[in-house]
Design a protein around this motif. Structure first.
Motif, PDB file in Angstrom:
ATOM      1  N   TYR A   1       0.838  -1.204   0.000  1.00  0.00           N
ATOM      2  CA  TYR A   1       0.000   0.000   0.000  1.00  0.00           C
ATOM      3  C   TYR A   1       0.870   1.250   0.000  1.00  0.00           C
ATOM      4  O   TYR A   1       1.796   1.373   0.819  1.00  0.00           O
ATOM      5  CB  TYR A   1      -0.904  -0.014   1.236  1.00  0.00           C
ATOM      6  N   GLN A   2       0.594   2.147  -0.939  1.00  0.00           N
ATOM      7  CA  GLN A   2       1.283   3.430  -1.067  1.00  0.00           C
ATOM      8  C   GLN A   2       2.805   3.277  -1.027  1.00  0.00           C
ATOM      9  O   GLN A   2       3.508   3.977  -0.304  1.00  0.00           O
ATOM     10  CB  GLN A   2       0.816   4.396   0.025  1.00  0.00           C
ATOM     11  N   GLY A   3       3.293   2.334  -1.822  1.00  0.00           N
ATOM     12  CA  GLY A   3       4.729   2.129  -1.959  1.00  0.00           C
ATOM     13  C   GLY A   3       5.355   1.286  -0.874  1.00  0.00           C
ATOM     14  O   GLY A   3       6.562   1.009  -0.929  1.00  0.00           O
ATOM     15  N   MET A   4       4.586   0.876   0.116  1.00  0.00           N
ATOM     16  CA  MET A   4       5.121   0.036   1.198  1.00  0.00           C
ATOM     17  C   MET A   4       4.759  -1.421   0.941  1.00  0.00           C
ATOM     18  O   MET A   4       3.627  -1.712   0.538  1.00  0.00           O
ATOM     19  CB  MET A   4       4.577   0.499   2.552  1.00  0.00           C
ATOM     20  N   PRO A   5       5.707  -2.342   1.158  1.00  0.00           N
ATOM     21  CA  PRO A   5       5.490  -3.743   0.780  1.00  0.00           C
ATOM     22  C   PRO A   5       4.569  -4.473   1.750  1.00  0.00           C
ATOM     23  O   PRO A   5       4.349  -4.038   2.882  1.00  0.00           O
ATOM     24  CB  PRO A   5       6.904  -4.333   0.837  1.00  0.00           C
ATOM     25  N   ALA A   6       4.032  -5.598   1.290  1.00  0.00           N
ATOM     26  CA  ALA A   6       3.281  -6.497   2.172  1.00  0.00           C
ATOM     27  C   ALA A   6       4.260  -7.199   3.110  1.00  0.00           C
ATOM     28  O   ALA A   6       5.447  -7.342   2.809  1.00  0.00           O
ATOM     29  CB  ALA A   6       2.513  -7.520   1.346  1.00  0.00           C
ATOM     30  N   GLY A   7       3.778  -7.610   4.252  1.00  0.00           N
ATOM     31  CA  GLY A   7       4.618  -8.328   5.205  1.00  0.00           C
ATOM     32  C   GLY A   7       5.390  -7.447   6.151  1.00  0.00           C
ATOM     33  O   GLY A   7       6.229  -7.934   6.916  1.00  0.00           O
ATOM     34  N   ARG A   8       5.129  -6.145   6.136  1.00  0.00           N
ATOM     35  CA  ARG A   8       5.873  -5.259   7.032  1.00  0.00           C
ATOM     36  C   ARG A   8       5.224  -5.224   8.423  1.00  0.00           C
ATOM     37  O   ARG A   8       4.017  -5.408   8.570  1.00  0.00           O
ATOM     38  CB  ARG A   8       5.943  -3.841   6.457  1.00  0.00           C
ATOM     39  N   GLU A   9       6.056  -5.000   9.410  1.00  0.00           N
ATOM     40  CA  GLU A   9       5.567  -4.840  10.777  1.00  0.00           C
ATOM     41  C   GLU A   9       5.132  -3.398  10.997  1.00  0.00           C
ATOM     42  O   GLU A   9       5.688  -2.471  10.404  1.00  0.00           O
ATOM     43  CB  GLU A   9       6.642  -5.234  11.789  1.00  0.00           C
ATOM     44  N   HIS A  10       4.161  -3.216  11.859  1.00  0.00           N
ATOM     45  CA  HIS A  10       3.680  -1.858  12.163  1.00  0.00           C
ATOM     46  C   HIS A  10       3.338  -1.794  13.655  1.00  0.00           C
ATOM     47  O   HIS A  10       2.175  -1.809  14.047  1.00  0.00           O
ATOM     48  CB  HIS A  10       2.457  -1.503  11.298  1.00  0.00           C
ATOM     49  N   PRO A  11       4.342  -1.754  14.505  1.00  0.00           N
ATOM     50  CA  PRO A  11       4.088  -1.800  15.955  1.00  0.00           C
ATOM     51  C   PRO A  11       3.232  -0.634  16.415  1.00  0.00           C
ATOM     52  O   PRO A  11       3.290   0.465  15.873  1.00  0.00           O
ATOM     53  CB  PRO A  11       5.496  -1.729  16.560  1.00  0.00           C
ATOM     54  N   LEU A  12       2.436  -0.910  17.440  1.00  0.00           N
ATOM     55  CA  LEU A  12       1.633   0.141  18.064  1.00  0.00           C
ATOM     56  C   LEU A  12       2.489   0.911  19.056  1.00  0.00           C
ATOM     57  O   LEU A  12       3.329   0.336  19.752  1.00  0.00           O
ATOM     58  CB  LEU A  12       0.436  -0.469  18.804  1.00  0.00           C
ATOM     59  N   MET A  13       2.251   2.198  19.130  1.00  0.00           N
ATOM     60  CA  MET A  13       2.933   3.047  20.091  1.00  0.00           C
ATOM     61  C   MET A  13       1.894   3.639  21.044  1.00  0.00           C
ATOM     62  O   MET A  13       0.693   3.616  20.770  1.00  0.00           O
ATOM     63  CB  MET A  13       3.697   4.166  19.376  1.00  0.00           C
ATOM     64  N   GLU A  14       2.381   4.160  22.161  1.00  0.00           N
ATOM     65  CA  GLU A  14       1.459   4.759  23.134  1.00  0.00           C
ATOM     66  C   GLU A  14       0.625   5.871  22.507  1.00  0.00           C
ATOM     67  O   GLU A  14      -0.557   6.016  22.812  1.00  0.00           O
ATOM     68  CB  GLU A  14       2.252   5.311  24.324  1.00  0.00           C
ATOM     69  N   GLN A  15       1.242   6.633  21.584  1.00  0.00           N
ATOM     70  CA  GLN A  15       0.514   7.723  20.934  1.00  0.00           C
ATOM     71  C   GLN A  15      -0.658   7.201  20.106  1.00  0.00           C
ATOM     72  O   GLN A  15      -1.682   7.871  19.980  1.00  0.00           O
ATOM     73  CB  GLN A  15       1.456   8.530  20.030  1.00  0.00           C
ATOM     74  N   ASP A  16      -0.509   5.995  19.532  1.00  0.00           N
ATOM     75  CA  ASP A  16      -1.600   5.398  18.755  1.00  0.00           C
ATOM     76  C   ASP A  16      -2.807   5.137  19.651  1.00  0.00           C
ATOM     77  O   ASP A  16      -3.951   5.405  19.271  1.00  0.00           O
ATOM     78  CB  ASP A  16      -1.145   4.079  18.122  1.00  0.00           C
ATOM     79  N   LEU A  17      -2.552   4.598  20.831  1.00  0.00           N
ATOM     80  CA  LEU A  17      -3.651   4.306  21.759  1.00  0.00           C
ATOM     81  C   LEU A  17      -4.312   5.572  22.263  1.00  0.00           C
ATOM     82  O   LEU A  17      -5.550   5.632  22.391  1.00  0.00           O
ATOM     83  CB  LEU A  17      -3.141   3.472  22.930  1.00  0.00           C
ATOM     84  N   GLU A  18      -3.499   6.587  22.549  1.00  0.00           N
ATOM     85  CA  GLU A  18      -4.064   7.860  23.001  1.00  0.00           C
ATOM     86  C   GLU A  18      -4.956   8.457  21.916  1.00  0.00           C
ATOM     87  O   GLU A  18      -6.034   8.999  22.203  1.00  0.00           O
ATOM     88  CB  GLU A  18      -2.932   8.828  23.350  1.00  0.00           C
ATOM     89  N   SER A  19      -4.527   8.329  20.659  1.00  0.00           N
ATOM     90  CA  SER A  19      -5.306   8.858  19.543  1.00  0.00           C
ATOM     91  C   SER A  19      -6.598   8.078  19.355  1.00  0.00           C
ATOM     92  O   SER A  19      -7.647   8.659  19.052  1.00  0.00           O
ATOM     93  CB  SER A  19      -4.465   8.815  18.265  1.00  0.00           C
ATOM     94  N   VAL A  20      -6.532   6.759  19.529  1.00  0.00           N
ATOM     95  CA  VAL A  20      -7.746   5.928  19.432  1.00  0.00           C
ATOM     96  C   VAL A  20      -8.755   6.356  20.486  1.00  0.00           C
ATOM     97  O   VAL A  20      -9.946   6.534  20.207  1.00  0.00           O
ATOM     98  CB  VAL A  20      -7.399   4.430  19.597  1.00  0.00           C
ATOM     99  N   GLU A  21      -8.283   6.523  21.724  1.00  0.00           N
ATOM    100  CA  GLU A  21      -9.171   6.893  22.820  1.00  0.00           C
ATOM    101  C   GLU A  21      -9.816   8.258  22.591  1.00  0.00           C
ATOM    102  O   GLU A  21     -10.970   8.489  22.958  1.00  0.00           O
ATOM    103  CB  GLU A  21      -8.391   6.881  24.133  1.00  0.00           C
ATOM    104  N   GLU A  22      -9.091   9.176  21.938  1.00  0.00           N
ATOM    105  CA  GLU A  22      -9.608  10.521  21.709  1.00  0.00           C
ATOM    106  C   GLU A  22     -10.566  10.600  20.520  1.00  0.00           C
ATOM    107  O   GLU A  22     -11.479  11.433  20.517  1.00  0.00           O
ATOM    108  CB  GLU A  22      -8.430  11.481  21.462  1.00  0.00           C
ATOM    109  N   ASN A  23     -10.383   9.718  19.529  1.00  0.00           N
ATOM    110  CA  ASN A  23     -11.103   9.884  18.267  1.00  0.00           C
ATOM    111  C   ASN A  23     -12.178   8.831  17.985  1.00  0.00           C
ATOM    112  O   ASN A  23     -13.037   9.067  17.144  1.00  0.00           O
ATOM    113  CB  ASN A  23     -10.109   9.886  17.097  1.00  0.00           C
ATOM    114  N   VAL A  24     -12.109   7.690  18.631  1.00  0.00           N
ATOM    115  CA  VAL A  24     -13.099   6.633  18.379  1.00  0.00           C
ATOM    116  C   VAL A  24     -14.174   6.683  19.455  1.00  0.00           C
ATOM    117  O   VAL A  24     -13.874   6.644  20.651  1.00  0.00           O
ATOM    118  CB  VAL A  24     -12.434   5.243  18.332  1.00  0.00           C
ATOM    119  N   VAL A  25     -15.426   6.750  19.023  1.00  0.00           N
ATOM    120  CA  VAL A  25     -16.563   6.849  19.941  1.00  0.00           C
ATOM    121  C   VAL A  25     -17.041   5.449  20.343  1.00  0.00           C
ATOM    122  O   VAL A  25     -17.064   4.531  19.517  1.00  0.00           O
ATOM    123  CB  VAL A  25     -17.722   7.621  19.272  1.00  0.00           C
ATOM    124  N   GLY A  26     -17.432   5.301  21.611  1.00  0.00           N
ATOM    125  CA  GLY A  26     -18.041   4.043  22.056  1.00  0.00           C
ATOM    126  C   GLY A  26     -17.159   3.201  22.952  1.00  0.00           C
ATOM    127  O   GLY A  26     -17.503   2.060  23.259  1.00  0.00           O
TER     128      GLY A  26
END
Length: 415
Positions: A72-97
């Motif tokens: 996707y968008q020039g990045m290959p399949a099979g790549r790792e994409h670790p979650l960071m603390e900022q990702d969780l903070e963003s989820v909590e702020e932007n996802v309802v429910g």
């Protein structure tokens, strides 16, 4: 209302045909006994499976980053994409429910948990205080759990599973207030927890506040996994979709890449388990009612024989003025009496056997992984008995109608 004379006649008829009455009653007794035992065993199986499979809140969703399966968008399949603390903070702020949310990291590498001169190896996890509202199978049995202040102040405290505590500490030592050393860092034990499931590894864990875990052991701030629970009125399936969609956008993952995250939706599993046991219960009821029907048919056949044997007596009664209703009542009373006594005996014995099995399992300390607390709902048992009494009435109704239609002259000529 039936008279005392009618009851005496029924008892005399039963005493005169003891073997036949016993055989008839045993069919009904055995049918309801099997139904009660099957329902109790089915409930025990359901309790055991839920205890070992439904370890977390029913409305919980667990998400772990995996590898992408699509470029996707020039990045290959099979790549790792670790979650960071900022990702969780963003989820909590932007996802309802979202009701509760907590990350979970496990301490990796080789290390010992030390207490005095004793060194043992147990898994250590970092988790927020809200984690313990999601992991509902854990129960604090001594001290307290990790709280919000522990998170905010990054306290070096820990809670420990009762199995781990029994190994690390002597029997006469209260773990609460003691210090253990994890990778040369001292942590004060503030609580001991038990785990309802027979999965003993869960009761061997040690938890410390997630903020402390990150600052002391995981400076990269990566997050292995996180869990959320759905707020009231929110669909678990929708919340799962919203979170995954948001994370895909944030981490530049193809929208149709279904392999980028491993997701466990407890709500969906709970629904699947309930559907499975609904099918099992339906099967049990079919088998049990089939056995019970065989007993009821036996009652009906015996009532037909009784009517045939008492044809002359019925003719005399009618010649003396007995009404068809009284004749029907006489036959039905005997049918219902046999059915009720036999059915009630089978029900009571079935409940006692289930209680005995349950008591024996507890006394022996038996740990059957997928079987626990065989029991039956009293309302279901009484409903089964009620159905049985009605069926017993119907079983005697056809022979009773036949008896009511007998003409006195024909009955008196009968052999």
């Amino acid at each position: 209302m039936f008279s005392l004379d009618q009851w005496q006649e029924i008892l005399q008829a039963i005493q005169a045909n003891k073997i036949r009455t016993f055989a008839t009653a045993f069919g009904v007794f055995w049918g309801i006994l099997m139904l009660i035992l099957l329902l109790g065993a089915g409930q025990g199986l359901q309790n055991g499976v839920k205890q070992n499979m439904m370890l977390d809140a029913i409305n919980s969703i667990w998400i772990i980053p995996a590898r992408t399966s699509m470029a996707y968008q020039g990045m290959p399949a099979g790549r790792e994409h670790p979650l960071m603390e900022q990702d969780l903070e963003s989820v909590e702020e932007n996802v309802v429910g979202i009701e509760l949310m907590s990350p979970e990291n496990e301490l990796s590498g080789e290390f010992d948990v030390r207490y005095g001169n004793r060194a043992t190896s147990f898994p250590v996890f970092g988790a927020d205080s809200e984690y313990f509202g999601i992991k509902v199978s854990q129960e604090t049995i001594n001290g307290r759990s990790i709280n919000r202040l522990d998170d905010e102040q990054r306290r070096k405290v820990a809670i420990i599973g009762e199995q781990a505590a029994s190994v690390i500490f002597d029997e006469d030592v209260d773990p609460v207030g003691e210090y253990v050393q994890i990778k040369d860092v001292n942590f004060r034990i503030v609580g001991v927890f038990s785990f309802e499931s027979s999965a003993m590894d869960q009761a061997q864990r040690i938890y410390i506040p997630f903020s402390t875990f990150q600052s002391v052991f995981n400076t990269s701030r990566e997050v292995t996994l996180f869990a959320v629970t759905t707020a009231e009125g929110m669909s678990g399936q929708k919340l799962e979709g919203d979170i995954v969609k948001f994370l895909k956008q944030r981490q530049t993952i193809h929208p149709d890449d279904n392999g980028a995250f491993w997701v466990h939706n407890q709500e969906e599993q709970h629904r699947s388990v309930n559907n499975l046991f609904l099918a099992i219960k339906i099967f049990i009821w079919i088998v049990g009612l089939g056995t019970l029907t065989a007993g009821i048919v036996g009652v009906s056949n015996v009532m037909i024989i009784i009517v045939r044997e008492r044809t002359r007596e019925i003719g005399v009664r009618k010649a003396l003025g007995a009404t068809p209703a009284s004749v029907v009542g006489m036959i039905l009373q005997e049918s219902v009496f046999i059915t009720t006594i036999a059915g009630y005996t089978g029900l009571v014995l079935g409940v006692l056997l289930l209680e005995g099995i349950n008591t024996a399992l507890v006394a022996l300390g038996a740990d059957l992984q997928f079987f626990n607390r065989p029991e039956i709902d009293l309302r279901v048992a009484l409903s089964a008995l009620g159905v049985l009494v009605v069926a017993g009435s119907l079983a005697g109704f056809v022979p009773a109608l036949k008896a009511a239609r007998v003409k006195p002259a024909e009955a008196l000529r009968a052999d």
